[in-house]
Design a protein around this motif. Structure first.
Motif, PDB file in Angstrom:
ATOM      1  N   VAL A 143       0.869  -1.174   0.000  1.00  7.67           N
ATOM      2  CA  VAL A 143       0.000   0.000   0.000  1.00  7.67           C
ATOM      3  C   VAL A 143       0.904   1.222   0.000  1.00  7.67           C
ATOM      4  N   PRO A 144       0.795   2.072  -1.014  1.00  7.34           N
ATOM      5  CA  PRO A 144       1.690   3.232  -1.083  1.00  7.34           C
ATOM      6  C   PRO A 144       1.459   4.179   0.098  1.00  7.34           C
ATOM      7  N   PRO A 145       2.479   4.946   0.492  1.00  2.53           N
ATOM      8  CA  PRO A 145       2.310   5.861   1.615  1.00  2.53           C
ATOM      9  C   PRO A 145       1.171   6.839   1.368  1.00  2.53           C
ATOM     10  N   GLY A 146       0.460   7.171   2.394  1.00  2.00           N
ATOM     11  CA  GLY A 146      -0.659   8.098   2.248  1.00  2.00           C
ATOM     12  C   GLY A 146      -1.634   7.923   3.371  1.00  2.00           C
ATOM     13  N   GLU A 147      -2.690   8.699   3.310  1.00  2.00           N
ATOM     14  CA  GLU A 147      -3.698   8.620   4.349  1.00  2.00           C
ATOM     15  C   GLU A 147      -5.063   8.798   3.720  1.00  2.00           C
TER      16      GLU A 147
END
Lengths: 409, 177
Positions: free
Chosen positions: A337-341
């Motif tokens: 899961v790519p970094p992020g929010e």
């Protein structure tokens, strides 16, 4: 013996009769293990006679470190923990979580999987509402209503067991779709069960809705104003009982809800009766939705064809090097899961089930906040009960449908 | 995605807004100063119609990349405007020992949210008035969701206390010995 005055009147005057007795406030513990508190909540209630003066719900007896566990396992392995949140309707949690992760990755799942998610979630919404209604009848003294409702719920549990292999802890679905397609002949079985559920619901409805004893205890009790309901963060049937038209399925349609024809029933009094009857009406809407979803159910795959996210088919794992690598990486490292929010919400049986997910790209959730609808609603319980009778607490506690698993995480 | 809430905050309370950004999904986030959050909440609720309190939580940024570690905690607020169908996503960043001003007086739903954040992250809220632990028990030491709290951290059992009166429920409930 006192001499008799000729003006002496032996009947006491009105002011004497209505003299206020100096009562001492009494503190009562309801729970944590009490038949009327389905979860393990402890309500510390201060009583003046039978009126609740002050109430303080104490929760946490079922706390099991949901967030901490999630932060220390892969994205896919969080799934079994989500079963245990709202354990009456675990499919809505499973799918809610998966949809939030998919939104964080930016993934579109196949159409067929979307429809199956709708079917599963609506089945469990019915199950949750039936449990609420049944338990409500039971706790107000109507045992037969409970039996009818639970018989109907049992049909759903059986169908869910056929679909997922488990009666309650379903862990169904995977990031990117579903782990398996519908079993053969399952749709026919569900449609048959729906007819039976509808009959049983009508029985329950008839036993309760026009029952004088029941309605007298429901109407006008546990009232909350619309302002307070919004303020405390009520969602789902508890908010819609006040006439606020907020349903995530309409406000921000996900899966296939924009393809289905359904209505959002609204109440207007914000009392126990509205909260109860809304659930009956919502079951009818859910039945309608499931039938539509089966009619529209498209053919095709239920899982995306991307080996970074979906497990490769077993024959590929055993015969090709790509399959082995993909399988190994997925099992050992998890879904990338790519970094992020993201904050993503779906409509669970009790209201908005929201997820704040944060990824640092390491293969595990950095933060996994769950916005359990029951948590906010329970925080408003004191407001609904203070100044009212102790006996009204029981139906109020039932209609907010607190589920210990999600509230106490 | 609508950015009505943040535009209005920027316009009406420019001193409160530290930073605003859009994440890669196109959702807008606003970072608010810790002492300004009650004013922002009041503006959102009373003037802009964000009346539905959604949720509160926090993030411990200890293990994030170095440039994102300071300040350590990020308190999250989600507020919804039902009519406009918009979600306001707000953050407050504080270090350990700093206080965030409480919004309990604005949103009653923040009562338990702030207690939850205090319980699991140890962020204190000024003006809350009843900041007790939410899910853990009173005798618990530390804050369980901090990244430096061990996953298998075990704490000793609480000694059983004599049953004194009805005020004492199971476990401890804050009644002084």
């Amino acid at each position: 013996m006192a001499s008799l005055d000729e003006h002496y009147d032996p009947t006491p005057g009105d002011d004497e009769l209505e003299a206020h007795l100096q009562t001492r406030n009494m503190v009562v513990n309801l729970g944590p293990s009490h038949p009327a508190t389905h979860g393990t909540v402890r309500l510390r209630i201060e009583l003046d006679g039978e009126t609740i003066v002050k109430m303080d719900p104490e929760i946490g007896f079922l706390h099991r470190g949901f967030q901490k566990s999630c932060e220390n396992t892969t994205w896919t392995n969080v799934l079994p923990y989500t079963d245990r949140l709202d354990y009456v309707a675990s499919l809505t949690n499973n799918f809610g979580y998966l949809t939030a992760v998919e939104a964080l990755i930016g993934l579109e799942i196949p159409q067929r999987a979307k429809y199956i998610r709708v079917i599963g979630a609506e089945l469990h919404r019915i199950a949750s509402h039936l449990t609420t209604i049944g338990a409500l009848g039971l706790e107000l003294g109507g045992f037969s209503a409970f039996l009818y409702a639970i018989e109907a719920r049992e049909l759903i549990t059986d169908r869910v067991a056929e679909l997922t292999g488990a009666r309650l802890t379903t862990s169904y679905g995977r990031i990117g779709g579903l782990n398996r397609d519908l079993p053969a002949g399952w749709d026919e079985k569900v449609l048959k069960s729906l007819i039976k559920i509808e009959e049983l619901l009508d029985e329950t409805d008839r036993l309760l809705t026009r029952n004088r004893i029941f309605t007298d205890r429901m109407r006008g009790t546990g009232v909350i104003t619309t302002d307070d309901a919004l303020d405390f963060g009520f969602t789902g049937p508890c908010l819609r009982a006040n006439g606020v038209n907020y349903d995530v399925r309409k406000a921000k349609p996900y899966w296939a809800y924009d393809q289905l024809d359904f209505e959002v029933p609204l109440g207007h009094n914000g009392d126990n009766f509205d909260r109860y009857y809304l659930r009956v009406l919502e079951i009818h809407q859910s039945l309608k939705m499931i039938r539509q979803a089966f009619k529209q159910l498209p053919a095709g795959p239920v899982m995306i064809d991307d080996w970074r996210i979906a497990l490769p088919p077993k024959e590929q794992v055993y015969s090709t090097i790509e399959g082995v690598i993909a399988h190994f990486k997925l099992v050992m490292e998890g879904v990338p899961v790519p970094p992020g929010e993201i904050y993503h919400a779906t409509e669970a049986a009790n209201g908005e089930l929201g997820w704040y997910l944060r990824s640092d790209g390491s293969g595990r959730p950095y933060k996994c906040h769950v916005r359990a609808p029951g948590f906010q609603i329970l925080s408003g319980l004191a407001k609904m009960c203070e100044g009212r009778m102790l006996a009204d607490l029981i139906p109020t506690f039932d209609t907010i449908n607190m589920i210990g698993g999600e509230v106490e995480q | 995605m609508s950015t009505f809430a943040l535009d209005q905050i920027q316009h009406q309370l420019p001193e409160a807004l530290v930073e605003r950004y859009v994440d890669r999904h196109g959702d807008a986030w606003g970072v608010i100063k810790p002492e300004q959050i009650p004013h922002v909440a009041r503006l959102l609720k009373e003037r802009l119609g964000f009346r539905l309190f959604i949720s509160m939580d926090a993030v411990d940024r200890l293990h994030l990349p170095p440039e994102e570690q300071e300040p350590r905690f990020e308190v999250l607020y989600f507020l919804r405007n039902v009519e406009r169908n918009e979600l306001a996503r707000l953050k407050v960043r504080v270090n350990e020992g700093d206080e965030v001003h409480s919004i309990r007086a604005v949103y009653q739903g923040a009562n338990w949210g702030e207690r939850f954040v205090w319980d699991f992250y140890g962020v204190t809220f000024k003006g809350h008035g009843d900041l007790r632990r939410m899910l853990m028990y009173e005798a618990f030491k530390g804050h369980a969701l901090r990244k430096d709290y061990p996953l298998r951290g075990r704490q000793g059992l609480i000694p059983e206390r004599p049953l004194k009166d009805i005020f004492r429920g199971p476990g401890t409930n804050g009644v002084a010995d």
